[in-house]
Design a protein around this motif. Structure first.
Motif, PDB file in Angstrom:
ATOM      1  N   GLY A 213       0.981  -1.279  -0.044  1.00 45.70           N
ATOM      2  CA  GLY A 213      -0.012   0.146  -0.086  1.00 45.70           C
ATOM      3  C   GLY A 213       0.929   1.182  -0.020  1.00 45.70           C
ATOM      4  N   ASN A 214       0.417   2.375   0.597  1.00 44.94           N
ATOM      5  CA  ASN A 214       1.385   3.448   0.620  1.00 44.94           C
ATOM      6  C   ASN A 214       2.488   3.432   1.309  1.00 44.94           C
ATOM      7  N   GLY A 215       2.295   2.483   2.666  1.00 44.60           N
ATOM      8  CA  GLY A 215       3.264   1.756   3.390  1.00 44.60           C
ATOM      9  C   GLY A 215       3.473   0.331   2.787  1.00 44.60           C
ATOM     10  N   SER A 285       2.821  10.404  -4.988  1.00 43.55           N
ATOM     11  CA  SER A 285       3.271   9.030  -4.340  1.00 43.55           C
ATOM     12  C   SER A 285       2.269   8.189  -4.717  1.00 43.55           C
ATOM     13  N   ASP A 286       1.061   8.731  -5.437  1.00 39.07           N
ATOM     14  CA  ASP A 286       0.161   7.585  -5.867  1.00 39.07           C
ATOM     15  C   ASP A 286       0.451   6.830  -6.955  1.00 39.07           C
ATOM     16  N   PHE A 287       0.504   5.431  -6.744  1.00 41.87           N
ATOM     17  CA  PHE A 287       0.745   4.411  -7.713  1.00 41.87           C
ATOM     18  C   PHE A 287       0.272   4.526  -8.889  1.00 41.87           C
ATOM     19  N   ARG A 288      -1.203   5.019  -8.924  1.00 37.05           N
ATOM     20  CA  ARG A 288      -1.949   5.194 -10.219  1.00 37.05           C
ATOM     21  C   ARG A 288      -1.447   6.422 -11.250  1.00 37.05           C
ATOM     22  N   ALA A 333      -3.547  -5.283   0.083  1.00 39.35           N
ATOM     23  CA  ALA A 333      -3.407  -3.723   0.101  1.00 39.35           C
ATOM     24  C   ALA A 333      -3.575  -3.024  -1.081  1.00 39.35           C
ATOM     25  N   GLY A 334      -3.560  -1.613  -1.247  1.00 36.37           N
ATOM     26  CA  GLY A 334      -3.999  -0.738  -2.216  1.00 36.37           C
ATOM     27  C   GLY A 334      -3.377  -1.198  -3.403  1.00 36.37           C
ATOM     28  N   ILE A 335      -2.115  -1.441  -3.574  1.00 37.72           N
ATOM     29  CA  ILE A 335      -1.556  -1.618  -4.860  1.00 37.72           C
ATOM     30  C   ILE A 335      -1.540  -3.236  -5.204  1.00 37.72           C
TER      31      ILE A 335
HETATM   32  P1  ADP Z   1      -2.301   2.928   3.260  1.00 34.96           P
HETATM   33  O1  ADP Z   1      -3.324   1.987   4.215  1.00 34.96           O
HETATM   34  O2  ADP Z   1      -0.723   2.561   3.449  1.00 34.96           O
HETATM   35  O3  ADP Z   1      -2.611   4.246   3.243  1.00 34.96           O
HETATM   36  P2  ADP Z   1      -3.437   1.559   0.828  1.00 34.96           P
HETATM   37  O4  ADP Z   1      -3.363   0.109   1.112  1.00 34.96           O
HETATM   38  O5  ADP Z   1      -4.893   2.219   0.932  1.00 34.96           O
HETATM   39  O6  ADP Z   1      -2.427   2.312   1.647  1.00 34.96           O
HETATM   40  O7  ADP Z   1      -2.820   1.676  -0.642  1.00 34.96           O
HETATM   41  C1  ADP Z   1      -2.893   3.028  -1.199  1.00 34.96           C
HETATM   42  C2  ADP Z   1      -2.044   2.845  -2.508  1.00 34.96           C
HETATM   43  O8  ADP Z   1      -2.489   1.984  -3.323  1.00 34.96           O
HETATM   44  C3  ADP Z   1      -1.775   4.336  -3.234  1.00 34.96           C
HETATM   45  O9  ADP Z   1      -0.430   4.461  -3.619  1.00 34.96           O
HETATM   46  C4  ADP Z   1      -2.558   4.059  -4.458  1.00 34.96           C
HETATM   47  O10 ADP Z   1      -2.154   4.478  -5.509  1.00 34.96           O
HETATM   48  C5  ADP Z   1      -2.513   2.719  -4.646  1.00 34.96           C
HETATM   49  N1  ADP Z   1      -3.621   2.160  -5.556  1.00 34.96           N
HETATM   50  C6  ADP Z   1      -5.047   2.028  -5.280  1.00 34.96           C
HETATM   51  N2  ADP Z   1      -5.539   1.576  -6.372  1.00 34.96           N
HETATM   52  C7  ADP Z   1      -4.524   1.256  -7.552  1.00 34.96           C
HETATM   53  C8  ADP Z   1      -4.548   0.975  -8.678  1.00 34.96           C
HETATM   54  N3  ADP Z   1      -5.693   0.517  -9.212  1.00 34.96           N
HETATM   55  N4  ADP Z   1      -3.438   0.699  -9.368  1.00 34.96           N
HETATM   56  C9  ADP Z   1      -2.106   1.107  -9.002  1.00 34.96           C
HETATM   57  N5  ADP Z   1      -2.271   1.608  -7.494  1.00 34.96           N
HETATM   58  C10 ADP Z   1      -3.182   1.683  -6.708  1.00 34.96           C
END
Ligand code: ADP
Length: 409
Positions: A213-215, A285-288, A333-335
């Protein structure tokens, strides 16, 4: 049982209210910008499909939690009749040091021990503890439970968690690897066991959980226990992250302090907040954004992405001998849950050891799915993490245990 899960940060309070008997989420939301202009609560009352975002002047955490409790019983948005219905509150606590290897009901003695852990993560812990104290005041009747991000990793062997620096520092200051994201890694391990059903087999499984994720951190899980992880004394260590550098040569820190004429603390702040993908890409810092701009030919975005994937793969590789092999690789997580491109590119680095993913299945995002082919030597799974659910589960077992103790005594 009605259980409230709380995560108190420096300027935010994330909350989720569960009815565990009916197995539903009654309400959830985020109080943000606490103590700043434009503070607001984004609240979702799932029972009635209520979605509101209201600006409140939230001067501090106590006012934020009070307002959230008020929303739970609100005439229009309410999901419970009375706050007394909440029987337990599960607090997400970042750091339990070596003192806590399982969730615990909070009494004065535990609170004192938690206060001793503040020096290990002052920025987070002071707010976590403030949340506990506020709930002890406002929801006094409920059992308060601490659930730690570090506890799952307390099963690591000493040769994995001791740093190769003078041993006295470990003895005197407890400087060692603790690891984080334990609640998420534990949830993943539990889901793998449930998905595979055959409990006897699960006992022998070697899993690497990739919380991206972000972390971001990896965890080597053998027989259901964490035996190594990539984060360290703090969540700054290990993988390259959204804004955190992850592992670098520690000599970089005094070098930069001298060159930039800034303090050591300021350099560490740069490593925490301005490094990682943000530091390399520069724009976000957003992977998107990184993936989109890399696709459009931005070379710094390409570099950030290449570095992230390279470092994740290299770290996965380092955990395989730790377990004596690998049966299951999990992305979460997010990524991990949402980027088929990043999953594919990480898995491609392991073709030589027989990891093979199904390109079509891998296009599925945000769902619990096995993406490996039948020929793959390692099962590759995507498991959306649910840290709040895990905290609620742990909170219920501690609260039930407390109430049965009370009945016995
Ligand atoms: P945290 O809980 O550590 O804040 P998350 O688990 O919510 O982090 O993840 C956030 C990350 O996931 C962000 O960097 C966001 O860009 C990435 N993310 C969310 N959706 C996508 C996607 N479709 N493709 C790539 N990265 C993504």
């Amino acid at each position: 049982m009605k259980v409230l899960v709380l995560n108190c940060g420096s300027s935010s309070v994330k909350y989720k209210l569960y009815d565990t008997d009916a197995n539903i989420v009654l309400a959830e939301g985020l109080a943000e910008r606490i103590g700043m202009q434009g503070s607001r609560i984004k609240h979702l009352g799932l029972g009635e499909n209520i979605k509101i975002s209201i600006e409140y002047a939230l001067s501090g955490h106590e006012e934020a939690i009070k307002t959230v409790l008020h929303l739970f019983t609100h005439d229009n948005y309410g999901v419970i009749k009375n706050i007394d219905e909440i029987q337990a509150v599960g607090h997400r606590i970042l750091h339990g040091g070596e003192r806590f290897s399982s969730p615990v009901a909070i009494d004065n003695e535990v609170l004192d021990l938690l206060i001793q852990c503040v020096e290990l993560a002052p920025l987070h812990m002071q707010h976590n503890i403030a949340g506990i104290k506020i709930c002890q005041k406002l929801i006094n009747h409920a059992t308060q439970v601490a659930v730690f991000d570090t506890e799952f990793h307390q099963t690591m062997p000493d040769y994995a968690y001791i740093y190769p620096i003078p041993y006295d520092y470990y003895k005197k200051y407890k400087v060692r690897k603790y690891g984080f994201h334990g609640i998420s890694h534990k949830y993943v391990a539990q889901r793998v066991a449930e998905i595979l059903c055959d409990k006897s087999k699960v006992e022998d499984l070697k899993i690497i959980s990739c919380h991206l994720g972000n972390g971001a951190s990896l965890c080597a899980i053998k027989s259901g226990k964490s035996i190594d992880t990539t984060m360290g004394l703090t969540p700054l260590a290990g993988l390259m992250m959204g804004t955190r550098s992850g592992d670098i040569d520690p000599a970089v820190i005094p070098f930069l302090a001298e060159k930039e004429r800034i303090s050591l603390e300021e350099v560490v702040k740069v490593l925490n907040e301005k490094s990682g993908v943000l530091g390399i890409f520069g724009a976000s810092s957003d992977f998107r954004d990184v993936i989109k701009d890399a696709g459009a030919g931005n070379d710094r975005a390409r570099l950030a992405l290449d570095m992230f994937i390279y470092r994740v793969a290299k770290s996965i590789g380092s955990l395989i001998p730790v377990m004596g092999g690998l049966d299951i690789l999990v992305f979460t997580a997010g990524i991990g849950e949402n980027s088929s491109e990043i999953r594919r590119r990480i898995c491609e680095k392991f073709v030589n050891i027989g990891i093979e993913i199904d390109e079509q299945l891998n296009l599925e995002n945000g769902a619990e799915i096995e993406i490996s082919t039948v020929n793959s030597t390692v099962k590759v799974l995507v498991i959306p993490t649910d840290e709040e659910k895990m905290i609620a589960q742990e909170t219920i077992s501690v609260a039930k245990c407390c109430s049965s103790h009370k009945m016995i005594s």
